[in-house]
Design a protein around this motif. Structure first.
Motif, mmCIF file in Angstrom:
data_model
loop_
_atom_site.group_PDB
_atom_site.id
_atom_site.type_symbol
_atom_site.label_atom_id
_atom_site.label_comp_id
_atom_site.label_asym_id
_atom_site.label_seq_id
_atom_site.Cartn_x
_atom_site.Cartn_y
_atom_site.Cartn_z
ATOM 1 N N GLU A 190 0.831 -1.208 0.000
ATOM 2 C CA GLU A 190 0.000 0.000 0.000
ATOM 3 C C GLU A 190 0.867 1.260 0.000
ATOM 4 O O GLU A 190 0.565 2.237 -0.699
ATOM 5 C CB GLU A 190 -0.914 0.003 1.220
ATOM 6 N N MET A 191 1.951 1.234 0.792
ATOM 7 C CA MET A 191 2.848 2.389 0.827
ATOM 8 C C MET A 191 3.466 2.640 -0.550
ATOM 9 O O MET A 191 3.574 3.790 -0.999
ATOM 10 C CB MET A 191 3.953 2.161 1.864
ATOM 11 N N ILE A 192 3.866 1.565 -1.229
ATOM 12 C CA ILE A 192 4.431 1.711 -2.567
ATOM 13 C C ILE A 192 3.383 2.251 -3.533
ATOM 14 O O ILE A 192 3.647 3.142 -4.341
ATOM 15 C CB ILE A 192 4.969 0.349 -3.075
ATOM 16 N N SER A 193 2.180 1.716 -3.442
ATOM 17 C CA SER A 193 1.095 2.140 -4.333
ATOM 18 C C SER A 193 0.811 3.623 -4.207
ATOM 19 O O SER A 193 0.453 4.286 -5.195
ATOM 20 C CB SER A 193 -0.167 1.333 -4.016
ATOM 21 N N ASN A 194 0.988 4.181 -2.999
ATOM 22 C CA ASN A 194 0.664 5.585 -2.753
ATOM 23 C C ASN A 194 1.769 6.558 -3.154
ATOM 24 O O ASN A 194 1.578 7.776 -3.084
ATOM 25 C CB ASN A 194 0.329 5.790 -1.277
ATOM 26 N N THR A 195 2.923 6.028 -3.575
ATOM 27 C CA THR A 195 4.002 6.923 -4.017
ATOM 28 C C THR A 195 3.771 7.370 -5.454
ATOM 29 O O THR A 195 2.905 6.831 -6.154
ATOM 30 C CB THR A 195 5.378 6.225 -3.934
ATOM 31 N N LYS A 196 4.581 8.317 -5.887
ATOM 32 C CA LYS A 196 4.465 8.838 -7.248
ATOM 33 C C LYS A 196 5.498 8.224 -8.186
ATOM 34 O O LYS A 196 5.733 8.756 -9.275
ATOM 35 C CB LYS A 196 4.605 10.358 -7.229
ATOM 36 N N MET A 197 6.122 7.123 -7.783
ATOM 37 C CA MET A 197 7.105 6.491 -8.666
ATOM 38 C C MET A 197 6.401 5.842 -9.860
ATOM 39 O O MET A 197 5.175 5.663 -9.859
ATOM 40 C CB MET A 197 7.951 5.470 -7.905
ATOM 41 N N SER A 198 7.175 5.495 -10.868
ATOM 42 C CA SER A 198 6.618 4.910 -12.094
ATOM 43 C C SER A 198 6.020 3.536 -11.809
ATOM 44 O O SER A 198 6.349 2.887 -10.812
ATOM 45 C CB SER A 198 7.722 4.762 -13.147
ATOM 46 N N ASP A 199 5.156 3.099 -12.702
ATOM 47 C CA ASP A 199 4.538 1.783 -12.551
ATOM 48 C C ASP A 199 5.599 0.677 -12.568
ATOM 49 O O ASP A 199 5.486 -0.310 -11.830
ATOM 50 C CB ASP A 199 3.508 1.536 -13.656
ATOM 51 N N SER A 200 6.598 0.822 -13.420
ATOM 52 C CA SER A 200 7.645 -0.197 -13.485
ATOM 53 C C SER A 200 8.440 -0.228 -12.182
ATOM 54 O O SER A 200 8.827 -1.308 -11.700
ATOM 55 C CB SER A 200 8.588 0.068 -14.665
ATOM 56 N N GLY A 201 8.662 0.938 -11.597
ATOM 57 C CA GLY A 201 9.347 0.992 -10.311
ATOM 58 C C GLY A 201 8.529 0.338 -9.216
ATOM 59 O O GLY A 201 9.052 -0.420 -8.390
ATOM 60 N N LYS A 202 7.228 0.623 -9.214
ATOM 61 C CA LYS A 202 6.343 -0.005 -8.226
ATOM 62 C C LYS A 202 6.361 -1.519 -8.368
ATOM 63 O O LYS A 202 6.404 -2.257 -7.369
ATOM 64 C CB LYS A 202 4.920 0.524 -8.382
ATOM 65 N N ASN A 203 6.343 -2.005 -9.621
ATOM 66 C CA ASN A 203 6.343 -3.444 -9.843
ATOM 67 C C ASN A 203 7.607 -4.106 -9.305
ATOM 68 O O ASN A 203 7.559 -5.241 -8.824
ATOM 69 C CB ASN A 203 6.173 -3.753 -11.335
ATOM 70 N N ASP A 204 8.725 -3.392 -9.385
ATOM 71 C CA ASP A 204 9.967 -3.923 -8.824
ATOM 72 C C ASP A 204 9.834 -4.121 -7.312
ATOM 73 O O ASP A 204 10.290 -5.136 -6.766
ATOM 74 C CB ASP A 204 11.139 -2.991 -9.120
ATOM 75 N N PHE A 205 9.213 -3.169 -6.653
ATOM 76 C CA PHE A 205 9.039 -3.272 -5.201
ATOM 77 C C PHE A 205 8.000 -4.332 -4.839
ATOM 78 O O PHE A 205 8.159 -5.044 -3.846
ATOM 79 C CB PHE A 205 8.666 -1.915 -4.610
ATOM 80 N N TYR A 206 6.946 -4.445 -5.648
ATOM 81 C CA TYR A 206 5.972 -5.516 -5.404
ATOM 82 C C TYR A 206 6.647 -6.879 -5.510
ATOM 83 O O TYR A 206 6.364 -7.797 -4.718
ATOM 84 C CB TYR A 206 4.822 -5.438 -6.408
ATOM 85 N N SER A 207 7.544 -7.023 -6.484
ATOM 86 C CA SER A 207 8.272 -8.288 -6.662
ATOM 87 C C SER A 207 9.178 -8.554 -5.465
ATOM 88 O O SER A 207 9.317 -9.708 -5.025
ATOM 89 C CB SER A 207 9.105 -8.250 -7.946
ATOM 90 N N LEU A 208 9.787 -7.492 -4.939
ATOM 91 C CA LEU A 208 10.645 -7.649 -3.756
ATOM 92 C C LEU A 208 9.837 -8.138 -2.567
ATOM 93 O O LEU A 208 10.281 -9.029 -1.817
ATOM 94 C CB LEU A 208 11.321 -6.312 -3.423
ATOM 95 N N ILE A 209 8.642 -7.572 -2.385
ATOM 96 C CA ILE A 209 7.776 -8.008 -1.282
ATOM 97 C C ILE A 209 7.477 -9.491 -1.413
ATOM 98 O O ILE A 209 7.612 -10.263 -0.457
ATOM 99 C CB ILE A 209 6.467 -7.189 -1.273
ATOM 100 N N GLU A 210 7.070 -9.916 -2.603
ATOM 101 C CA GLU A 210 6.733 -11.325 -2.829
ATOM 102 C C GLU A 210 7.935 -12.219 -2.570
ATOM 103 O O GLU A 210 7.806 -13.297 -1.979
ATOM 104 C CB GLU A 210 6.229 -11.522 -4.262
ATOM 105 N N LYS A 211 9.093 -11.782 -3.004
ATOM 106 C CA LYS A 211 10.303 -12.591 -2.833
ATOM 107 C C LYS A 211 10.639 -12.779 -1.361
ATOM 108 O O LYS A 211 10.978 -13.888 -0.921
ATOM 109 C CB LYS A 211 11.475 -11.926 -3.548
ATOM 110 N N LEU A 212 10.534 -11.715 -0.579
ATOM 111 C CA LEU A 212 10.939 -11.792 0.817
ATOM 112 C C LEU A 212 9.948 -12.572 1.673
ATOM 113 O O LEU A 212 10.340 -13.325 2.574
ATOM 114 C CB LEU A 212 11.130 -10.390 1.394
#
Length: 236
Positions: A209-231
């Motif tokens: 949710e915190m990542i979703s609320n930032t103004k970073m690019s969609d591709s950047g957000k997807n990188d962080f979503y992938s990190l969450i899933e990995k961890l």
């Protein structure tokens, strides 16, 4: 063992471990000086605040060893300092260097804190339910050392009243392989793994949710979503 390799103080000695830690801290601050001058003070202040939070969290963790009345809320506060502050700091410093707004820098810190909580609770789970060869360290270490991790604290919180005496007796057993197996079986019976899963999911969703609320690019957000899933899905 850590990740299948002997720890520094075991391979060499405690003094070498302490000096190695001191050296790494100095190397970290040396790297920070590469930050642009107009961002350096903010980055350094963020780093120093994190370091103090980690030290305090570690001290609280050691204090817990002398207590039998630790509650889950206290445990969450402890790992917020000991584990989550580190991830929060890393995410926030990256945002500062990238030129993000103050609001997004704050969101990135909150992302790291939430992810750190999910990470640590997953680590507690793997300590009892993981595979030793994959996990990289002996299974059941927290139980053998009477650590106030998320699992026993959850067990004490959810155990049916008629089984509470049995749980206390089991947790008070002398360290042994039998104790690990008995504790694991009892925790499974009363639903501790499910409680871990629910809590990990709660904090991982908060991180997303915190990542979703930032103004970073969609591709950047997807990188962080992938990190969450990995961890949160890791086995080691």
């Amino acid at each position: 063992l850590r990740r299948g390799r002997p720890t520094v103080h075991k391979r060499w000695d405690k003094n070498t471990a302490i000096l190695s830690g001191d050296t790494m801290l100095t190397l970290a601050t040396e790297l920070i000086t590469d930050v642009d001058d107009h961002k350096l003070r903010t980055v350094l202040n963020t780093f120093n605040r994190m370091a103090i939070d980690v030290y305090e969290g570690q001290q609280i963790d050691m204090d817990f060893e002398q207590r039998n009345d630790v509650c889950i809320e206290e445990y969450i506060r402890m790992i917020t300092g000991k584990t989550s502050a580190l991830l929060g700091c890393a995410a926030q410093i990256g945002a500062i260097i990238a030129g993000a707004s103050e609001e997004d820098c704050s969101r990135m810190y909150d992302f790291g804190v939430a992810l750190g909580l999910a990470f640590q609770i997953q680590d507690d789970y793997l300590d009892l339910y993981g595979d030793a060869l994959t996990f990289g360290k002996p299974i059941g270490g927290d139980i053998l050392n009477d650590k106030k991790s998320f699992l026993p604290l959850t067990a004490l919180n959810i155990v049916p009243k008629e089984k509470s005496d049995e749980l206390n007796t089991i947790l008070a057993m002398s360290p042994s392989e039998d104790k690990i197996n008995i504790v694991r079986n009892f925790f499974t019976q009363i639903g501790v793994p499910q409680s871990c899963e629910i809590t990990i999911d709660k904090y991982s969703k908060k991180a997303a949710e915190m990542i979703s609320n930032t103004k970073m690019s969609d591709s950047g957000k997807n990188d962080f979503y992938s990190l969450i899933e990995k961890l949160i899905n890791r086995k080691k």
